[in-house]
Scaffold this motif. Structure first.
Motif, mmCIF file in Angstrom:
data_model
loop_
_atom_site.group_PDB
_atom_site.id
_atom_site.type_symbol
_atom_site.label_atom_id
_atom_site.label_comp_id
_atom_site.label_asym_id
_atom_site.label_seq_id
_atom_site.Cartn_x
_atom_site.Cartn_y
_atom_site.Cartn_z
ATOM 1 N N UNK A 146 0.242 -1.332 0.288
ATOM 2 C CA UNK A 146 -0.139 -0.264 -0.188
ATOM 3 C C UNK A 146 1.013 1.245 -0.166
ATOM 4 N N UNK A 147 0.826 2.573 -0.784
ATOM 5 C CA UNK A 147 1.176 3.653 -0.719
ATOM 6 C C UNK A 147 0.601 4.387 -0.832
ATOM 7 N N UNK A 148 0.885 5.401 -0.108
ATOM 8 C CA UNK A 148 0.630 6.997 -0.349
ATOM 9 C C UNK A 148 0.640 7.835 -0.998
ATOM 10 N N UNK A 149 -0.578 8.781 -1.547
ATOM 11 C CA UNK A 149 0.088 8.895 -2.724
ATOM 12 C C UNK A 149 -0.213 9.851 -2.833
ATOM 13 N N UNK A 150 0.647 11.998 -3.526
ATOM 14 C CA UNK A 150 0.217 12.794 -3.347
ATOM 15 C C UNK A 150 -0.586 13.374 -3.334
ATOM 16 N N UNK A 151 -1.823 13.236 -3.506
ATOM 17 C CA UNK A 151 -2.960 13.751 -3.811
ATOM 18 C C UNK A 151 -3.972 13.239 -2.605
ATOM 19 N N UNK A 152 -2.927 12.216 -1.655
ATOM 20 C CA UNK A 152 -4.205 11.755 -0.670
ATOM 21 C C UNK A 152 -3.596 12.746 0.142
ATOM 22 N N UNK A 153 -2.239 12.846 0.561
ATOM 23 C CA UNK A 153 -1.382 13.681 1.542
ATOM 24 C C UNK A 153 -2.161 14.934 0.965
ATOM 25 N N UNK A 154 -2.416 15.879 -0.001
ATOM 26 C CA UNK A 154 -3.043 17.116 -0.248
ATOM 27 C C UNK A 154 -4.607 16.512 0.586
ATOM 28 N N UNK A 155 -5.547 15.823 0.026
ATOM 29 C CA UNK A 155 -7.060 16.151 0.328
ATOM 30 C C UNK A 155 -6.737 16.389 2.272
ATOM 31 N N UNK A 156 -5.485 15.576 2.644
ATOM 32 C CA UNK A 156 -5.616 15.440 4.206
ATOM 33 C C UNK A 156 -5.595 16.831 4.716
ATOM 34 N N UNK A 157 -3.855 17.692 3.615
ATOM 35 C CA UNK A 157 -3.835 18.822 4.514
ATOM 36 C C UNK A 157 -4.711 19.668 4.458
ATOM 37 N N UNK A 180 -11.425 18.062 18.129
ATOM 38 C CA UNK A 180 -10.827 17.154 18.203
ATOM 39 C C UNK A 180 -10.386 16.407 16.512
ATOM 40 N N UNK A 181 -11.136 16.581 15.347
ATOM 41 C CA UNK A 181 -11.096 16.254 14.665
ATOM 42 C C UNK A 181 -9.671 16.881 13.564
ATOM 43 N N UNK A 182 -9.826 18.104 14.693
ATOM 44 C CA UNK A 182 -8.645 19.299 14.314
ATOM 45 C C UNK A 182 -6.951 17.944 14.402
ATOM 46 N N UNK A 183 -6.800 17.402 15.375
ATOM 47 C CA UNK A 183 -5.413 17.222 16.057
ATOM 48 C C UNK A 183 -5.623 15.394 15.054
ATOM 49 N N UNK A 184 -6.931 14.560 15.127
ATOM 50 C CA UNK A 184 -6.711 14.006 14.521
ATOM 51 C C UNK A 184 -5.750 13.904 12.955
ATOM 52 N N UNK A 185 -6.967 14.815 11.756
ATOM 53 C CA UNK A 185 -6.218 15.369 10.766
ATOM 54 C C UNK A 185 -4.561 15.814 10.971
ATOM 55 N N UNK A 186 -4.268 16.306 11.742
ATOM 56 C CA UNK A 186 -3.036 17.157 11.667
ATOM 57 C C UNK A 186 -2.055 15.722 11.729
ATOM 58 N N UNK A 187 -2.609 14.664 12.920
ATOM 59 C CA UNK A 187 -1.328 13.654 12.945
ATOM 60 C C UNK A 187 -1.861 12.704 12.071
ATOM 61 N N UNK A 188 -2.669 12.837 11.836
ATOM 62 C CA UNK A 188 -2.895 11.678 10.168
ATOM 63 C C UNK A 188 -2.086 12.162 9.389
ATOM 64 N N UNK A 189 -2.167 13.981 9.020
ATOM 65 C CA UNK A 189 -1.212 13.719 7.886
ATOM 66 C C UNK A 189 0.191 13.747 8.076
#
Length: 272
Positions: A108-119, A225-234
């Motif tokens: 499994x590989x993360x793409x640049x698009x996935x990281x941009x969406x998370x940001x 809470x979502x902001x902390x989760x999304x930051x950690x996920x990114x």
């Protein structure tokens, strides 16, 4: 027996991929938005009834306020629909990120698009969190107004109060800018004020405003809470990307080293 073990291992694997933090934040967000929208909608309707019955008996005096309240009710419908969809999207993003981290060492590989969406979700959630702080402060205003009216009514009922005339105690809503100064009667005094505080519309609207304010506060907590989760996920996705890049470079170097070794052996064999 083998089938049972396989099902058990499958269940454990599925439970391990559930983003529990995102799930809790989603439930809290849905609950807060539902309380704010549902209770706020009913409380606004009760407020209009109280104003039309006791403070502004001429329709033209509160026509603008009625239009604003109706507009706010339509906005509530839009908020409820938007956050229902946005919460599901954030939960799905949590599942995606959890899978990416769990399968860090697999194909499994993360793409640049996935990281941009998370940001992008981090940015949007931050903006929504700031906006809901304003909504939370705004929802506290009617609670304050109704509390003042309720406290005034309790003061009139208190036997310890040294009152010269109960009719001298009034609540004038015109001073809050809710209705214009030429509205009739614009204020309630004495027994009339007591009847308002004892009415079902007042108590229902007062308590619903409190619940709506609490719902707005819960939504703010959920977005934080979502902001902390999304930051950690990114950050996890970024680390996963670097790890995969490192593994690709390492694998490429190993292949090149193997090619060089095999060529050296072939050359040595040809000379011998």
């Amino acid at each position: 027996m083998l089938l049972q073990c396989g099902c058990f291992e499958c269940c454990i694997k599925c439970l391990g991929g559930v983003p529990y933090a995102s799930l809790v934040a989603t439930i809290l967000c849905f609950s807060g938005v539902a309380l704010f929208c549902g209770c706020g909608h009913v409380a606004l309707t009760g407020t209009v009834t109280i104003l039309e019955t006791h403070f502004s008996k001429v329709a033209s005096d509160h026509a603008m306020l009625t239009d604003i309240i109706q507009l706010m009710q339509y906005v509530i419908y839009g908020i409820a629909s938007f956050f229902f969809l946005y919460g599901i999207i954030l939960l799905a993003e949590g599942f995606y990120t959890t899978s990416a981290v769990k399968e860090l060492h697999s194909e499994f590989k993360t793409t640049i698009c996935g990281r941009c969406i998370s940001g992008l979700f981090v940015f949007l959630t931050y903006i929504l969190g700031v906006a809901w702080l304003g909504v939370f402060g705004f929802s506290a205003v009617p609670v304050f107004l109704f509390y003042n009216m309720w406290y005034t009514c309790n003061t009139m009922k208190s036997p310890m109060a040294n009152l010269t005339s109960i009719d001298a105690i009034c609540v004038d809503v015109r001073q809050y800018g809710i209705i214009p100064w030429n509205a009739t009667p614009g204020k309630a005094c004495g027994s009339t004020l007591g009847d308002i505080c004892n009415s079902s519309e007042f108590y229902l609207s007062y308590h619903l405003y409190i619940v709506a304010c609490a719902g707005a506060g819960a939504t703010v907590i959920a977005l934080i809470h979502f902001l902390m989760i999304l930051s950690a996920n990114w950050a996890y996705l970024k680390d996963a990307s670097h790890m995969h890049a490192y593994q690709d470079i390492k694998l490429k170097e190993e292949r090149e080293l193997q090619d060089i070794t095999s060529r050296s052996k072939e050359c040595l064999n040809s000379y011998t």
